[in-house]
Scaffold this motif. Structure first.
Motif, PDB file in Angstrom:
ATOM      1  N   GLY A  71    -103.642 121.187 104.549  1.00 27.03           N
ATOM      2  CA  GLY A  71    -102.531 121.730 103.777  1.00 27.03           C
ATOM      3  C   GLY A  71    -102.176 120.815 102.628  1.00 27.03           C
ATOM      4  O   GLY A  71    -102.875 119.835 102.343  1.00 27.03           O
ATOM      5  N   ARG A  72    -101.055 121.138 101.985  1.00 27.90           N
ATOM      6  CA  ARG A  72    -100.644 120.328 100.817  1.00 27.90           C
ATOM      7  C   ARG A  72     -99.124 120.278 100.757  1.00 27.90           C
ATOM      8  O   ARG A  72     -98.469 121.304 100.925  1.00 27.90           O
ATOM      9  N   VAL A  73     -98.578 119.083 100.522  1.00 24.23           N
ATOM     10  CA  VAL A  73     -97.137 118.946 100.285  1.00 24.23           C
ATOM     11  C   VAL A  73     -96.941 118.215  98.953  1.00 24.23           C
ATOM     12  O   VAL A  73     -97.486 117.129  98.748  1.00 24.23           O
ATOM     13  N   LEU A  74     -96.177 118.856  98.066  1.00 18.71           N
ATOM     14  CA  LEU A  74     -95.853 118.250  96.772  1.00 18.71           C
ATOM     15  C   LEU A  74     -94.355 117.988  96.748  1.00 18.71           C
ATOM     16  O   LEU A  74     -93.557 118.916  96.949  1.00 18.71           O
ATOM     17  N   GLY A  75     -93.949 116.740  96.533  1.00 19.17           N
ATOM     18  CA  GLY A  75     -92.528 116.391  96.520  1.00 19.17           C
ATOM     19  C   GLY A  75     -92.082 116.045  95.111  1.00 19.17           C
ATOM     20  O   GLY A  75     -92.751 115.269  94.416  1.00 19.17           O
ATOM     21  N   ILE A  76     -90.946 116.626  94.691  1.00 14.30           N
ATOM     22  CA  ILE A  76     -90.411 116.356  93.348  1.00 14.30           C
ATOM     23  C   ILE A  76     -89.109 115.572  93.501  1.00 14.30           C
ATOM     24  O   ILE A  76     -88.252 115.948  94.308  1.00 14.30           O
ATOM     25  N   GLU A  77     -88.976 114.501  92.748  1.00 16.28           N
ATOM     26  CA  GLU A  77     -87.754 113.692  92.831  1.00 16.28           C
ATOM     27  C   GLU A  77     -87.331 113.294  91.421  1.00 16.28           C
ATOM     28  O   GLU A  77     -88.102 112.704  90.669  1.00 16.28           O
ATOM     29  N   ALA A  78     -86.066 113.613  91.072  1.00 20.92           N
ATOM     30  CA  ALA A  78     -85.578 113.367  89.714  1.00 20.92           C
ATOM     31  C   ALA A  78     -85.175 111.918  89.468  1.00 20.92           C
ATOM     32  O   ALA A  78     -85.157 111.466  88.321  1.00 20.92           O
ATOM     33  N   SER A  79     -84.822 111.193  90.519  1.00 19.02           N
ATOM     34  CA  SER A  79     -84.398 109.803  90.345  1.00 19.02           C
ATOM     35  C   SER A  79     -85.644 108.912  90.325  1.00 19.02           C
ATOM     36  O   SER A  79     -86.425 108.906  91.280  1.00 19.02           O
ATOM     37  N   MET A  80     -85.793 108.153  89.245  1.00 14.14           N
ATOM     38  CA  MET A  80     -87.011 107.332  89.138  1.00 14.14           C
ATOM     39  C   MET A  80     -87.121 106.282  90.243  1.00 14.14           C
ATOM     40  O   MET A  80     -88.173 106.172  90.874  1.00 14.14           O
ATOM     41  N   PRO A  81     -86.050 105.496  90.525  1.00 14.12           N
ATOM     42  CA  PRO A  81     -86.229 104.499  91.597  1.00 14.12           C
ATOM     43  C   PRO A  81     -86.537 105.145  92.949  1.00 14.12           C
ATOM     44  O   PRO A  81     -87.356 104.635  93.718  1.00 14.12           O
ATOM     45  N   LEU A  82     -85.914 106.315  93.231  1.00 17.68           N
ATOM     46  CA  LEU A  82     -86.201 106.968  94.521  1.00 17.68           C
ATOM     47  C   LEU A  82     -87.630 107.510  94.542  1.00 17.68           C
ATOM     48  O   LEU A  82     -88.328 107.392  95.559  1.00 17.68           O
ATOM     49  N   ALA A  83     -88.067 108.092  93.410  1.00 12.60           N
ATOM     50  CA  ALA A  83     -89.442 108.611  93.368  1.00 12.60           C
ATOM     51  C   ALA A  83     -90.432 107.470  93.598  1.00 12.60           C
ATOM     52  O   ALA A  83     -91.423 107.626  94.318  1.00 12.60           O
TER      53      ALA A  83
END
Ligand SMILES: C[S@@+](CC[C@H](N)C(=O)[O-])C[C@H]1O[C@@H](n2cnc3c(N)ncnc32)[C@H](O)[C@@H]1O
Length: 255
Positions: free
Chosen positions: A127-139
């Motif tokens: 399968g595939r999981v793509l995670g999007i995070e707007a905060s740069m330090p958290l990403a």
């Protein structure tokens, strides 16, 4: 001028991490600051940057004047242990997504990836999981932490809307959205610290519309304890077990 975010190393053995930290800072477009053995971070936080990504023996951590946050799969592991030997139905996200091996999923609000790790354990290597995070330090700390865990989760830094627009219609089975709620409903120290580094944009109709375009099956939205976000957006609540402290919405994909 003081920067919003910069990179340095741990003061325990700075020489050991300097080269890598400098290279990663260049890759991320951030400024790297040297740090001497045993030198405190506080003056650097006062003069040079509001937030520092620090590389040391425990990997990457993010620090501000109030404290620090590191990636830990702890919450996900608790959920996975609970799931071991019980039906997958016990986990609300898995149940609402009807997730199975080989599925693909976008997590629009990755945070420290607890939901994404649980979903990745179900979709497995096919399968595939793509995670999007707007905060740069958290990403960054999520990406580095997930890499160390060898978790099969791809992390993209950016706003959910911008990344969703780049994805083909119907290209993932499910999309999940877990926005920041400004209600003190998750009184864990780690979550309260995450709040300081998180992006607090309210969820929009456009995000939901883009998510429905990308999902083939379901878009699942966590709505907080009182479901205020769901009410504001007019999203219908779906009944879940009474034990769930949160309100949820589930919308069909393919819109
Ligand atoms: C409630 S936390 C998500 C927690 C996550 N579900 C977990 O299991 O760890 C919400 C996260 O979404 C991020 N975020 C908020 N608005 C966003 C947006 N428009 N696009 C991408 N990420 C966003 C915040 O920075 C925060 O890290």
């Amino acid at each position: 001028m003081k920067l919003p975010l910069a990179v340095t190393v741990s003061p325990k053995n700075p020489g050991r991490y300097q080269q890598e930290a400098r290279a990663r800072a260049a890759e991320w477009g951030l400024t790297y600051f040297e740090r001497a053995m045993k030198s405190p971070l506080e003056p650097m936080l006062e003069e040079l940057a509001d937030v520092f990504l620090v590389l040391g023996g425990d990997g990457w951590t993010v620090h501000d004047a109030k404290g620090s946050l590191f990636f830990s799969p702890g919450m996900a592991q608790v959920r996975l242990r609970r799931l071991a030997g019980t039906a997958q139905d016990e986990d609300t996200i898995l149940r609402l997504c009807e997730l199975k091996a080989g599925d693909s999923l976008v997590d629009c609000t990755l945070g420290l990836a607890a939901d994404a790790i649980v979903c990745a354990s179900v979709v497995g290597p096919t399968g595939r999981v793509l995670g999007i995070e707007a905060s740069m330090p958290l990403a960054i700390i999520a990406r580095e932490g997930l890499r160390a865990l060898a978790a099969n989760i791809e992390v993209r830094h950016g706003l959910a809307d911008d990344v969703l627009r780049t994805l083909e219609p119907g290209s993932f089975d499910c999309v999940i959205i877990d926005p920041m709620f400004d209600e003190p409903n998750r009184a864990s120290v780690q979550f309260e610290t995450l709040r300081r580094f998180a992006v607090h944009e309210p969820l929009t109709h456009e995000t939901v519309r883009l998510a429905q375009r990308v999902a083939r099956r379901w878009v699942v939205v966590k709505g907080g304890r009182r479901g205020a976000e769901l009410t504001r957006l007019g999203l219908p609540r779906i009944a879940v077990r009474r034990a769930s402290p949160l309100q949820w919405a589930r919308l069909p994909g393919g819109a």
